[in-house]
Design an enzyme around this catalytic site. Sequence first.
Site, PDB file in Angstrom:
ATOM      1  N   GLY A  69      34.875 -31.272  35.906  1.00 40.61           N
ATOM      2  CA  GLY A  69      33.976 -31.150  34.736  1.00 40.61           C
ATOM      3  C   GLY A  69      34.024 -32.364  33.593  1.00 40.61           C
ATOM      4  CB  VAL A 126      32.005 -51.644  34.602  1.00 43.09           C
ATOM      5  CG1 VAL A 126      31.125 -52.481  34.763  1.00 43.09           C
ATOM      6  CG2 VAL A 126      31.554 -50.377  35.370  1.00 43.09           C
ATOM      7  NE  ARG A 132      34.699 -28.034  38.584  1.00 45.54           N
ATOM      8  CZ  ARG A 132      34.226 -27.779  37.226  1.00 45.54           C
ATOM      9  NH1 ARG A 132      33.256 -27.329  36.957  1.00 45.54           N
ATOM     10  NH2 ARG A 132      35.089 -28.022  36.260  1.00 45.54           N
ATOM     11  CG  ASP A 160      44.217 -30.074  39.197  1.00 45.25           C
ATOM     12  OD1 ASP A 160      43.156 -29.604  39.120  1.00 45.25           O
ATOM     13  OD2 ASP A 160      45.356 -29.389  38.777  1.00 45.25           O
ATOM     14  CB  THR A 177      40.427 -32.251  32.512  1.00 42.93           C
ATOM     15  OG1 THR A 177      40.208 -30.970  32.180  1.00 42.93           O
ATOM     16  CG2 THR A 177      41.816 -32.767  32.961  1.00 42.93           C
ATOM     17  CB  ILE A 178      38.704 -30.930  27.367  1.00 40.40           C
ATOM     18  CG1 ILE A 178      38.052 -29.539  28.160  1.00 40.40           C
ATOM     19  CG2 ILE A 178      37.307 -31.942  27.207  1.00 40.40           C
ATOM     20  CD1 ILE A 178      37.227 -28.873  27.263  1.00 40.40           C
ATOM     21  CG  ASP A 179      41.033 -27.462  30.550  1.00 39.74           C
ATOM     22  OD1 ASP A 179      40.230 -27.332  29.616  1.00 39.74           O
ATOM     23  OD2 ASP A 179      40.841 -26.584  31.578  1.00 39.74           O
ATOM     24  CG  ASP A 184      44.265 -29.037  33.599  1.00 39.13           C
ATOM     25  OD1 ASP A 184      43.794 -30.099  33.625  1.00 39.13           O
ATOM     26  OD2 ASP A 184      43.561 -27.712  34.167  1.00 39.13           O
ATOM     27  NE  ARG A 196      32.639  -9.011   9.125  1.00 41.46           N
ATOM     28  CZ  ARG A 196      31.404  -9.352   9.261  1.00 41.46           C
ATOM     29  NH1 ARG A 196      31.088 -10.579   9.661  1.00 41.46           N
ATOM     30  NH2 ARG A 196      30.357  -8.355   9.086  1.00 41.46           N
ATOM     31  CG  MET A 244      36.565 -24.251  27.695  1.00 41.29           C
ATOM     32  SD  MET A 244      35.594 -25.623  28.227  1.00 41.29           S
ATOM     33  CE  MET A 244      34.064 -24.591  28.900  1.00 41.29           C
ATOM     34  NE  ARG A 280      38.707 -22.484  35.583  1.00 45.33           N
ATOM     35  CZ  ARG A 280      37.732 -23.241  35.911  1.00 45.33           C
ATOM     36  NH1 ARG A 280      36.668 -22.289  36.244  1.00 45.33           N
ATOM     37  NH2 ARG A 280      37.434 -24.343  36.255  1.00 45.33           N
ATOM     38  N   GLY A 309      45.721 -22.468  11.381  1.00 52.16           N
ATOM     39  CA  GLY A 309      46.525 -21.458  10.883  1.00 52.16           C
ATOM     40  C   GLY A 309      46.207 -20.049  11.719  1.00 52.16           C
ATOM     41  CG  HIS A 363      40.685 -14.854   5.388  1.00 53.07           C
ATOM     42  ND1 HIS A 363      41.000 -15.988   5.908  1.00 53.07           N
ATOM     43  CD2 HIS A 363      41.088 -15.061   4.105  1.00 53.07           C
ATOM     44  CE1 HIS A 363      41.367 -16.815   5.310  1.00 53.07           C
ATOM     45  NE2 HIS A 363      41.671 -16.197   4.080  1.00 53.07           N
ATOM     46  NE  ARG A 416      30.580  -9.058  13.156  1.00 57.84           N
ATOM     47  CZ  ARG A 416      30.933  -7.695  12.605  1.00 57.84           C
ATOM     48  NH1 ARG A 416      32.022  -6.968  13.168  1.00 57.84           N
ATOM     49  NH2 ARG A 416      30.070  -7.089  11.665  1.00 57.84           N
ATOM     50  NE  ARG A 476      32.831 -29.754  30.816  1.00 54.51           N
ATOM     51  CZ  ARG A 476      32.792 -28.708  31.457  1.00 54.51           C
ATOM     52  NH1 ARG A 476      33.605 -27.813  31.797  1.00 54.51           N
ATOM     53  NH2 ARG A 476      31.599 -28.953  32.480  1.00 54.51           N
TER      54      ARG A 476
HETATM   55  O1  F6P Z   1      36.645 -29.009  32.569  1.00 54.62           O
HETATM   56  C1  F6P Z   1      37.785 -28.047  32.206  1.00 54.62           C
HETATM   57  C2  F6P Z   1      37.042 -26.754  31.876  1.00 54.62           C
HETATM   58  O2  F6P Z   1      36.308 -27.121  30.774  1.00 54.62           O
HETATM   59  C3  F6P Z   1      37.802 -25.420  31.805  1.00 54.62           C
HETATM   60  O3  F6P Z   1      38.441 -25.661  30.424  1.00 54.62           O
HETATM   61  C4  F6P Z   1      36.735 -24.476  32.000  1.00 54.62           C
HETATM   62  O4  F6P Z   1      37.369 -23.270  32.524  1.00 54.62           O
HETATM   63  C5  F6P Z   1      36.010 -24.983  33.160  1.00 54.62           C
HETATM   64  O5  F6P Z   1      36.019 -26.397  32.915  1.00 54.62           O
HETATM   65  C6  F6P Z   1      34.485 -24.631  33.130  1.00 54.62           C
HETATM   66  O6  F6P Z   1      33.940 -25.201  34.179  1.00 54.62           O
HETATM   67  P1  F6P Z   1      32.233 -25.116  34.116  1.00 54.62           P
HETATM   68  O7  F6P Z   1      31.956 -26.426  33.772  1.00 54.62           O
HETATM   69  O8  F6P Z   1      32.103 -25.023  36.049  1.00 54.62           O
HETATM   70  O9  F6P Z   1      31.656 -24.118  33.576  1.00 54.62           O
END
Ligand code: F6P
Length: 322
Positions: A13, A26, A74, A105, A127-129, A131, A164, A171, A173, A187, A218, A246, A255
């Site tokens: 990703g 570079v 990927r 990873d 990776t933004i996660d 993880d 509401r 994001m 997983r 908050g 709310h 909602r 991303r």
């Molecule tokens: O890069 C990490 C991530 O954004 C996860 O948070 C998310 O589950 C996944 O990639 C989504 O992947 P894709 O680009 O395959 O939809």
Amino acid sequence: MCAKKIAVLTSGGDAPGMNAAVRAVVRTAIDEGFEVYGVMRGYNGLLKNDFVPMNIRSVSDTIHKGGTSLYTARSPEFNSPEGVAKAAKNCMDNDIYGVVVIGGDGSFRGARDLSNAGVPCIAIPGTIDNDITSSDYTIGFDTAMNTVVDMVDRLRDTTESHDRCSVVEVMGRRCGDIALYTGIATGATAILVPEVPYDIEKDVIARIKSSSATGKKHFIVIVAEGVGGVEEISKRIEAETGIESRPSILGHVQRGGSPTLRDRLIASQMGYKAVKLLKEGKSNRVVVMQNSEIIDLDITEALNVKRKFDVDLFNASKVLSN
Ligand code: F6P
């Protein structure tokens, strides 16, 4: 004598800051006397011999851009012994001495396999996660969180106007860091993460009811993607509390966007370090941040580090948002 060639690729990703890392690779490579090539679309580019020569100017005007100028993918084909062997052969046939891999990873496992096949690789966590267990920080995390905070602040305006509850999926997983950090920063009355099992009555409904009893009208509930179910959670809140609710799934907007200062800086530091390691003849290493320092570890060891979730911060969030 010809200069040694190295290559750089982005995989998995995309994450804001990947361009800053490529730029650093570079420019450091050129400074160290390497010839440098960009590999297009991750490991697929290695399989297809898609190498693009890069110079100092190839990475001009990229430090502030989201996405990845090398594109990403990927690659199921690379994930097999035959795929790794083919990629290694292509590197050797093209005289590519080593590769810097920027990704998550899954990309690290690829870098390990390619190193074992004879092509020295250095991996950088992008990776933004957040993880990557061996690193306190992954490139893109800060930008993604700032995007979430901006979006949830906007949601809060309308949530407040209508008295509401907004149930927001962010994001992550397998990792609840985006949910936890942004939940605190916005908050949120309840934060649900994959690392901690939850009980909807106790961890969501009861919290909303108790805040409601003290005058709150709310509510924001942040749910990590790995927990999911925002539609059901939203319906359940409405049914049990009478508060109109909602669901919102923020999705891939998280991303994109221009990387924050933190992502640009750390990506630059990591890209610089990765090339220095190749110059020193290192292989199968990952560049990580630990205790604010940029260090390197063996990839196999790094992949075996167990994940630590910040339970103290999670507990603090329950006190702070009520
Ligand atoms: O890069 C990490 C991530 O954004 C996860 O948070 C998310 O589950 C996944 O990639 C989504 O992947 P894709 O680009 O395959 O939809």
